[in-house]
Design an enzyme around this catalytic site. Structure first.
Site, PDB file in Angstrom:
ATOM      1  N   TYR A  70       0.823  -1.211   0.000  1.00 13.75           N
ATOM      2  CA  TYR A  70       0.000   0.000   0.000  1.00 13.75           C
ATOM      3  C   TYR A  70       0.860   1.267   0.000  1.00 13.75           C
ATOM      4  CZ  TYR A  70      -4.424  -2.394   0.144  1.00 13.75           C
ATOM      5  OH  TYR A  70      -5.509  -3.143  -0.226  1.00 13.75           O
ATOM      6  N   VAL A 106      -9.822   4.295  -4.068  1.00 16.77           N
ATOM      7  CA  VAL A 106      -9.248   4.668  -2.767  1.00 16.77           C
ATOM      8  C   VAL A 106      -8.146   5.715  -2.944  1.00 16.77           C
ATOM      9  CG1 VAL A 106      -9.786   2.425  -1.748  1.00 16.77           C
ATOM     10  CG2 VAL A 106      -7.585   2.741  -2.891  1.00 16.77           C
ATOM     11  N   ASP A 107      -8.059   6.293  -4.171  1.00 22.87           N
ATOM     12  CA  ASP A 107      -6.917   7.174  -4.509  1.00 22.87           C
ATOM     13  C   ASP A 107      -7.156   8.648  -4.221  1.00 22.87           C
ATOM     14  OD1 ASP A 107      -7.758   6.574  -8.013  1.00 22.87           O
ATOM     15  OD2 ASP A 107      -8.540   8.110  -6.667  1.00 22.87           O
ATOM     16  N   HIS A 122     -14.909   1.891  -0.641  1.00 22.30           N
ATOM     17  CA  HIS A 122     -13.809   1.005  -0.255  1.00 22.30           C
ATOM     18  C   HIS A 122     -12.722   1.717   0.521  1.00 22.30           C
ATOM     19  CE1 HIS A 122     -15.011  -1.743  -3.876  1.00 22.30           C
ATOM     20  NE2 HIS A 122     -15.850  -1.837  -2.865  1.00 22.30           N
ATOM     21  N   CYS A 133      -7.725  -0.353  17.726  1.00 20.00           N
ATOM     22  CA  CYS A 133      -8.749   0.562  18.270  1.00 20.00           C
ATOM     23  C   CYS A 133      -9.496   1.301  17.169  1.00 20.00           C
ATOM     24  CB  CYS A 133      -8.073   1.565  19.209  1.00 20.00           C
ATOM     25  SG  CYS A 133      -7.061   2.801  18.350  1.00 20.00           S
ATOM     26  N   CYS A 150      -0.058   2.376  16.351  1.00 22.82           N
ATOM     27  CA  CYS A 150      -0.940   3.403  16.916  1.00 22.82           C
ATOM     28  C   CYS A 150      -0.480   3.683  18.346  1.00 22.82           C
ATOM     29  CB  CYS A 150      -2.368   2.822  16.908  1.00 22.82           C
ATOM     30  SG  CYS A 150      -3.576   3.753  17.841  1.00 22.82           S
ATOM     31  N   THR A 190     -15.636   0.732 -14.339  1.00 21.75           N
ATOM     32  CA  THR A 190     -15.618  -0.387 -13.409  1.00 21.75           C
ATOM     33  C   THR A 190     -15.978  -1.671 -14.137  1.00 21.75           C
ATOM     34  OG1 THR A 190     -16.525  -1.326 -11.359  1.00 21.75           O
ATOM     35  CG2 THR A 190     -18.002   0.083 -12.649  1.00 21.75           C
ATOM     36  N   SER A 191     -15.282  -2.760 -13.757  1.00 17.96           N
ATOM     37  CA  SER A 191     -15.530  -4.053 -14.410  1.00 17.96           C
ATOM     38  C   SER A 191     -16.844  -4.657 -13.934  1.00 17.96           C
ATOM     39  CB  SER A 191     -14.370  -5.013 -14.095  1.00 17.96           C
ATOM     40  OG  SER A 191     -14.228  -5.138 -12.677  1.00 17.96           O
ATOM     41  N   GLU A 217     -14.162  -1.458 -22.584  1.00 19.93           N
ATOM     42  CA  GLU A 217     -14.381  -2.916 -22.696  1.00 19.93           C
ATOM     43  C   GLU A 217     -15.801  -3.278 -22.281  1.00 19.93           C
ATOM     44  OE1 GLU A 217     -10.547  -3.183 -23.857  1.00 19.93           O
ATOM     45  OE2 GLU A 217     -11.932  -4.898 -23.748  1.00 19.93           O
TER      46      GLU A 217
HETATM   47  C1  BV8 Z   1     -18.222  -7.826   1.376  1.00 12.57           C
HETATM   48  C2  BV8 Z   1      -9.331  -3.014  -1.626  1.00 12.57           C
HETATM   49  C3  BV8 Z   1     -19.444  -8.904   3.118  1.00 12.57           C
HETATM   50  C4  BV8 Z   1      -8.954  -1.604  -1.641  1.00 12.57           C
HETATM   51  C5  BV8 Z   1     -11.050  -4.019  -2.957  1.00 12.57           C
HETATM   52  C6  BV8 Z   1     -21.563 -11.580  -3.902  1.00 12.57           C
HETATM   53  C7  BV8 Z   1     -21.252 -12.321  -5.016  1.00 12.57           C
HETATM   54  C8  BV8 Z   1     -19.926 -12.684  -5.286  1.00 12.57           C
HETATM   55  C9  BV8 Z   1     -18.889 -12.301  -4.406  1.00 12.57           C
HETATM   56  C10 BV8 Z   1     -19.227 -11.563  -3.304  1.00 12.57           C
HETATM   57  C11 BV8 Z   1     -20.544 -11.203  -3.044  1.00 12.57           C
HETATM   58  N1  BV8 Z   1     -20.551 -10.479  -1.888  1.00 12.57           N
HETATM   59  C12 BV8 Z   1     -19.306 -10.398  -1.407  1.00 12.57           C
HETATM   60  C13 BV8 Z   1     -18.464 -11.035  -2.260  1.00 12.57           C
HETATM   61  C14 BV8 Z   1     -17.030 -11.179  -2.084  1.00 12.57           C
HETATM   62  C15 BV8 Z   1     -16.263  -9.981  -2.650  1.00 12.57           C
HETATM   63  C16 BV8 Z   1     -16.396  -9.899  -4.140  1.00 12.57           C
HETATM   64  O1  BV8 Z   1     -17.187  -9.134  -4.665  1.00 12.57           O
HETATM   65  N2  BV8 Z   1     -15.585 -10.667  -4.831  1.00 12.57           N
HETATM   66  C17 BV8 Z   1     -15.609 -10.634  -6.284  1.00 12.57           C
HETATM   67  C18 BV8 Z   1     -14.213 -10.325  -6.819  1.00 12.57           C
HETATM   68  C19 BV8 Z   1     -16.128 -11.963  -6.777  1.00 12.57           C
HETATM   69  N3  BV8 Z   1     -16.703  -8.739  -2.035  1.00 12.57           N
HETATM   70  C20 BV8 Z   1     -16.209  -8.408  -0.836  1.00 12.57           C
HETATM   71  O2  BV8 Z   1     -15.465  -9.118  -0.191  1.00 12.57           O
HETATM   72  C21 BV8 Z   1     -16.657  -7.065  -0.269  1.00 12.57           C
HETATM   73  N4  BV8 Z   1     -17.031  -7.272   1.089  1.00 12.57           N
HETATM   74  O3  BV8 Z   1     -19.080  -8.022   0.581  1.00 12.57           O
HETATM   75  O4  BV8 Z   1     -18.298  -8.182   2.702  1.00 12.57           O
HETATM   76  C22 BV8 Z   1     -19.512  -8.745   4.588  1.00 12.57           C
HETATM   77  C23 BV8 Z   1     -20.681  -8.242   5.153  1.00 12.57           C
HETATM   78  C24 BV8 Z   1     -20.754  -8.117   6.528  1.00 12.57           C
HETATM   79  C25 BV8 Z   1     -19.650  -8.463   7.341  1.00 12.57           C
HETATM   80  C26 BV8 Z   1     -18.478  -8.942   6.761  1.00 12.57           C
HETATM   81  C27 BV8 Z   1     -18.399  -9.098   5.380  1.00 12.57           C
HETATM   82  C28 BV8 Z   1     -15.473  -6.086  -0.252  1.00 12.57           C
HETATM   83  C29 BV8 Z   1     -15.199  -5.582  -1.635  1.00 12.57           C
HETATM   84  C30 BV8 Z   1     -14.040  -4.564  -1.615  1.00 12.57           C
HETATM   85  C31 BV8 Z   1     -12.765  -5.291  -1.791  1.00 12.57           C
HETATM   86  N5  BV8 Z   1     -11.647  -4.351  -1.859  1.00 12.57           N
HETATM   87  N6  BV8 Z   1      -9.900  -3.359  -2.922  1.00 12.57           N
HETATM   88  C32 BV8 Z   1      -7.793  -1.445  -2.595  1.00 12.57           C
HETATM   89  O5  BV8 Z   1      -6.743  -2.062  -2.338  1.00 12.57           O
HETATM   90  O6  BV8 Z   1      -7.968  -0.698  -3.564  1.00 12.57           O
HETATM   91  S1  BV8 Z   1     -11.740  -4.459  -4.421  1.00 12.57           S
HETATM   92  C33 BV8 Z   1     -10.993  -3.765  -5.755  1.00 12.57           C
HETATM   93  O7  BV8 Z   1     -11.915  -4.020  -6.842  1.00 12.57           O
HETATM   94  C34 BV8 Z   1     -10.844  -2.248  -5.717  1.00 12.57           C
HETATM   95  O8  BV8 Z   1     -11.322  -1.657  -4.529  1.00 12.57           O
HETATM   96  C35 BV8 Z   1     -11.729  -1.795  -6.880  1.00 12.57           C
HETATM   97  O9  BV8 Z   1     -12.325  -0.602  -6.615  1.00 12.57           O
HETATM   98  C36 BV8 Z   1     -12.727  -2.884  -6.939  1.00 12.57           C
HETATM   99  C37 BV8 Z   1     -13.552  -2.950  -8.188  1.00 12.57           C
HETATM  100  O10 BV8 Z   1     -12.670  -3.006  -9.292  1.00 12.57           O
HETATM  101  P1  BV8 Z   1     -12.833  -1.881 -10.432  1.00 12.57           P
HETATM  102  O11 BV8 Z   1     -12.776  -0.556  -9.789  1.00 12.57           O
HETATM  103  O12 BV8 Z   1     -14.010  -2.192 -11.254  1.00 12.57           O
HETATM  104  O13 BV8 Z   1     -11.484  -2.057 -11.223  1.00 12.57           O
HETATM  105  P2  BV8 Z   1     -11.150  -3.164 -12.317  1.00 12.57           P
HETATM  106  O14 BV8 Z   1      -9.685  -3.103 -12.513  1.00 12.57           O
HETATM  107  O15 BV8 Z   1     -11.813  -4.453 -11.971  1.00 12.57           O
HETATM  108  O16 BV8 Z   1     -11.884  -2.638 -13.639  1.00 12.57           O
HETATM  109  C38 BV8 Z   1     -11.477  -1.423 -14.226  1.00 12.57           C
HETATM  110  C39 BV8 Z   1     -12.377  -1.200 -15.434  1.00 12.57           C
HETATM  111  O17 BV8 Z   1     -12.025   0.050 -16.021  1.00 12.57           O
HETATM  112  C40 BV8 Z   1     -12.242  -2.238 -16.513  1.00 12.57           C
HETATM  113  O18 BV8 Z   1     -13.533  -2.709 -16.899  1.00 12.57           O
HETATM  114  C41 BV8 Z   1     -11.590  -1.484 -17.696  1.00 12.57           C
HETATM  115  O19 BV8 Z   1     -12.098  -1.926 -18.937  1.00 12.57           O
HETATM  116  C42 BV8 Z   1     -12.035  -0.091 -17.424  1.00 12.57           C
HETATM  117  N7  BV8 Z   1     -11.151   0.960 -17.947  1.00 12.57           N
HETATM  118  C43 BV8 Z   1      -9.824   0.904 -18.158  1.00 12.57           C
HETATM  119  N8  BV8 Z   1      -9.397   2.110 -18.628  1.00 12.57           N
HETATM  120  C44 BV8 Z   1     -10.479   2.921 -18.686  1.00 12.57           C
HETATM  121  C45 BV8 Z   1     -11.602   2.195 -18.241  1.00 12.57           C
HETATM  122  N9  BV8 Z   1     -12.833   2.728 -18.185  1.00 12.57           N
HETATM  123  C46 BV8 Z   1     -12.969   4.001 -18.570  1.00 12.57           C
HETATM  124  N10 BV8 Z   1     -11.948   4.771 -19.000  1.00 12.57           N
HETATM  125  C47 BV8 Z   1     -10.697   4.261 -19.063  1.00 12.57           C
HETATM  126  N11 BV8 Z   1      -9.681   5.038 -19.507  1.00 12.57           N
END
Ligand code: BV8
Length: 253
Positions: A70, A106-107, A122, A133, A150, A190-191, A217
């Site tokens: 990070y 988160v940026d 996020h 804490c 901390c 977002t994907s 995409e």
């Molecule tokens: C939770 C950390 C419950 C911060 C991240 C239901 C179904 C299936 C799975 C789950 C579900 N519920 C929960 C889950 C599990 C999981 C999940 O979704 N897994 C997936 C992968 C299957 N979700 C979780 O665990 C969440 N927590 O639900 O908890 C709970 C409830 C009560 C008590 C306890 C628990 C937590 C989710 C957050 C995880 N943290 N990151 C960090 O380090 O940054 S996730 C990570 O993916 C990032 O945060 C990011 O924001 C997030 C989403 O990704 P995107 O932003 O979409 O980025 P990506 O690269 O995927 O896509 C980019 C897109 O941009 C592409 O499509 C590309 O084509 C496009 N692009 C590229 N260039 C451009 C563009 N678009 C426009 N212009 C451009 N120039």
């Protein structure tokens, strides 16, 4: 689409009449600022396994490894700027009676672009959270013990939501409420794979919103979108802001 290209009538109608607009963003909105996305070509997850860096278990297993990853991401932030996509979204905020930006990022680039009416689903790597804490502090230059501690003795971690962790309740409640009430919803860069954020545009559409997706995409959202702009956000969002301004001020600017 530029100012001269013809926008679909449905979009013009929705943009003209809209009272409540919601924009959901993901890592793609920051790609043109030089920050890599998570998935897709050269994505972060290609080189780093999310299970080793973005879960509480990973931090438990090797806090220094997660902290350093990070810190490596944090160190990039002073070197990048918001891009025209961020700036256009900040402009949209002032063009509708009600507006909410819901970001998965988160940026902190949306805030630097001037967005104020936003929720961070996020978290934000500009903040630290004590793993004991939960006290929040601003992240500073890395010094001494890694990770730092901390005052209570707990290890500091980035204030982000890891896989398997609950999202901030207030932010998620605001995002659900705004999405369900939206007349016009933009899903930008977002994907659409990470839950529960990925369900917000679906909820908006199910409640009658006009749904626009901006992504070069195809994503799972494409087939239900009313308008899919297969362009980079830095190009599409300024064109959207220009068209909305024109439609809602009733005059060409
Ligand atoms: C939770 C950390 C419950 C911060 C991240 C239901 C179904 C299936 C799975 C789950 C579900 N519920 C929960 C889950 C599990 C999981 C999940 O979704 N897994 C997936 C992968 C299957 N979700 C979780 O665990 C969440 N927590 O639900 O908890 C709970 C409830 C009560 C008590 C306890 C628990 C937590 C989710 C957050 C995880 N943290 N990151 C960090 O380090 O940054 S996730 C990570 O993916 C990032 O945060 C990011 O924001 C997030 C989403 O990704 P995107 O932003 O979409 O980025 P990506 O690269 O995927 O896509 C980019 C897109 O941009 C592409 O499509 C590309 O084509 C496009 N692009 C590229 N260039 C451009 C563009 N678009 C426009 N212009 C451009 N120039």
């Amino acid at each position: 689409m530029s100012g001269t290209t013809r926008w679909p009538d449905g979009f013009s109608e929705a943009a003209r009449r809209c009272r409540r607009c919601v924009v959901l963003t993901g890592a793609g909105i920051s790609a043109e600022s030089g920050l890599v996305t998570f998935r897709g070509m050269q994505g972060l997850w290609e080189d780093f396994n999310p299970l080793d860096y973005a879960t509480p278990e990973a931090f438990e297993r090797d806090p220094a490894k997660v902290w350093n990853w990070y810190q490596w991401r944090r160190d990039k932030l002073p070197l990048v700027e918001p891009n025209p996509g961020h700036l256009a979204i900040a402009e949209l905020e002032g063009l509708f009676p009600e507006f909410l930006l819901v970001t998965q990022n988160v940026d902190g680039l949306h805030q630097r672009a001037g967005s104020r009416r936003l929720v961070e689903l996020h978290g934000n790597i500009g903040r630290n959270k004590c793993s004991l804490c939960s006290a929040l502090t601003q992240a500073g230059p890395a010094t001494g013990e890694v990770p730092p501690r901390c005052g209570c003795g707990g290890l500091l971690r980035p204030d982000v939501v890891w896989f398997g962790e609950a999202l901030p309740q207030e932010a998620m409640a605001s995002a659900w409420e705004a999405s369900r009430a939206a007349d016009l919803f933009f899903s930008v860069g977002t994907s659409g794979l990470v839950q529960p954020a990925a369900s917000l545009p679906v909820a908006a559409k199910q409640n009658g919103a006009y749904l626009v997706e901006v992504n070069p995409e195809p994503t799972p959202l494409a087939q239900m979108s009313d308008l899919a702009l297969a362009e980079p956000a830095g190009q599409a969002m300024p064109a959207v802001a220009w068209e909305v301004r024109r439609l809602r001020n009733g005059k060409l600017l």
